[in-house]
Write a protein that holds these residues in place. Structure first.
Motif, PDB file in Angstrom:
ATOM      1  N   ASP A  67       0.821  -1.217   0.000  1.00  0.00           N
ATOM      2  CA  ASP A  67       0.000   0.000   0.000  1.00  0.00           C
ATOM      3  C   ASP A  67       0.854   1.267   0.000  1.00  0.00           C
ATOM      4  N   HIS A  68       1.886   1.281   0.826  1.00  0.00           N
ATOM      5  CA  HIS A  68       2.790   2.436   0.819  1.00  0.00           C
ATOM      6  C   HIS A  68       4.184   2.018   1.265  1.00  0.00           C
ATOM      7  N   VAL A  69       5.132   2.853   0.886  1.00  0.00           N
ATOM      8  CA  VAL A  69       6.534   2.577   1.148  1.00  0.00           C
ATOM      9  C   VAL A  69       7.111   3.781   1.878  1.00  0.00           C
ATOM     10  N   ILE A  70       7.809   3.531   2.983  1.00  0.00           N
ATOM     11  CA  ILE A  70       8.415   4.617   3.750  1.00  0.00           C
ATOM     12  C   ILE A  70       9.930   4.553   3.556  1.00  0.00           C
ATOM     13  N   ASP A  71      10.512   5.626   3.032  1.00  0.00           N
ATOM     14  CA  ASP A  71      11.963   5.721   2.876  1.00  0.00           C
ATOM     15  C   ASP A  71      12.515   6.562   4.012  1.00  0.00           C
ATOM     16  N   GLU A  72      13.490   6.022   4.744  1.00  0.00           N
ATOM     17  CA  GLU A  72      14.173   6.787   5.795  1.00  0.00           C
ATOM     18  C   GLU A  72      15.647   6.860   5.414  1.00  0.00           C
ATOM     19  N   ILE A  73      16.155   8.078   5.277  1.00  0.00           N
ATOM     20  CA  ILE A  73      17.484   8.259   4.701  1.00  0.00           C
ATOM     21  C   ILE A  73      18.447   8.867   5.718  1.00  0.00           C
TER      22      ILE A  73
END
Lengths: 270, 270
Positions: free
Chosen positions: A203-209
């Motif tokens: 459903d959704h993708v969380i990018d943490e950089i």
């Protein structure tokens, strides 16, 4: 930086100047860097400072000392421009027939390279979830995870462009035994298709950089110099039920990777 | 990394282990690090490797050698979690009354700190557009730009949390002379409100993220050790006419900053 409070050594300015010449192509791969006396005169700089500037260019991986040939400009490395559109792109491909899914993966999309320009490596193992991954997956510490390590190399460069680790909950993945065998990689359609075989829709993708210096093994696989940092992108894929389906951590060389995100704002009414 | 091909020195594992203890709070600020003999025995490691591990912790800024007191855990630095929601948040504030705009800026939003916990610095100058900024703004090389340098410090830490440079086309900004004077900073409502006074509405913002080692001036202002990388976030604000209204470059310490972007995917029909 400008302003009296900012200390900016001259050798750094010279190194950046030469870097720009290299990146613009004014100095091409294989070209000799101008000699120390020439640079010292051009920039009104001591020989020591010129040497500091050249050392920095070496640390950045832009030039290389070649025995008997002086310091020469290195072939510039493949650049990667990665946008989150790759996630929808991957999702759209999930329902394509296999022969179409096989033609390209997300790395091809990010680099503009073809499947034949890239070499794909995968290693699978199992690990126990530590505190961090257990919390992420909402499972008890010690839960068995399928741990997958991937790197994609440019055939021409003989070094990896990206290095990724991915975790799935083992018992979830085991519902499709094909997912437990690294020999099935590269899987046509990638992880979103793998999850689809388990009945999971992302459903959704969380990018943490974040960013940090490379670890020795990473510097080796990515073939980057000591003056290059890495971007670490932790990607969490959440399914339509709100469950974390996959956690992945990709390490990307900071000197040739750009992560690009566009945020559209609501318009004020005319 | 796992697998036989990956070389992972033992001192690095030990340093990471101790880092995790510090970040979890098992070792608190001011606590002494266990002595070299204790660590050598605990990890079955040579004294040399233990020293390498401790050096790495120092480079990461996690511990500090204190004369006569041994090596102690440093106070952990303020963490910044930055999401692109800040752009819509800033836009929504543009049309609030000034006394409300004055209460908080985006840094307060990202850190959870209050206005009084932060000290704001701004320096303005004019520069000529080089090739890169000229292309970005679609103006001739040499066009006059207003160049603004900002840093926001945590009062408690006495060091900057972020460091930003921003460029506007000078002749555009000059339509409101108040925008040419750094004494008007911190401007209530920030850059989006400044642009609003020029009749400019931001439509979308493009973030481009890379990583590199800090430059000496940045390491000084941000008070980061040699083992810390920085994230460089180049932000391009595009107005409703498709023109670039502002370019900004923010330097963020990679060890305590997380950039977070969420991508929602289209649902498959049930």
């Amino acid at each position: 930086m400008t302003g009296r409070r900012h200390y900016r050594p001259r050798y750094l300015q010279v190194a950046e100047d030469l870097r720009d010449e290299i990146l613009r192509g004014d100095l091409a791969a294989g070209d000799p860097l101008p000699g120390e006396p020439v640079l010292a005169e051009r920039y009104h700089l001591s020989r020591t400072s010129v040497r500091d500037a050249i050392k920095l260019l070496r640390d950045w991986g832009l030039v290389r000392a070649e025995p008997g040939r002086g310091t020469r400009v290195r072939t510039q490395r493949q650049r990667v421009r990665r946008t989150p559109e790759r996630y929808q792109w991957e999702k759209d491909r999930v329902r394509l027939p296999e022969h179409e899914r096989r033609t390209a993966g997300a790395t091809e999309k990010d680099t503009g390279l073809k499947v034949d320009d890239l070499e794909f490596h995968a290693e699978y193992s199992t690990v126990e979830a530590g505190a961090d991954l257990a919390e992420r997956f909402q499972v008890p510490v010690g839960t068995r995870l399928l741990h997958r390590v991937y790197w994609t190399s440019s055939v021409k460069e003989g070094a990896a462009l990206t290095l990724a680790r991915s975790w799935l909950v083992y018992d979830v993945a085991a519902a499709n035994p094909d997912l437990l065998d690294a020999a099935n990689e590269p899987w046509p359609g990638g992880t979103q298709h793998q999850l689809h075989t388990l009945g999971i829709e992302v459903d959704h993708v969380i990018d943490e950089i974040t960013a940090r210096p490379p670890q020795p093994d990473e510097a080796h696989i990515l073939d980057i110099g000591p003056g290059v940092s890495v971007l670490v992108l932790r990607k969490t894929s959440v399914d339509t039920e709100g469950r974390v389906a996959e956690v992945a951590e990709t390490v990307l060389p900071g000197d040739r990777t750009e992560l690009v995100y566009t945020t559209r704002l609501e318009r004020w009414s005319g």
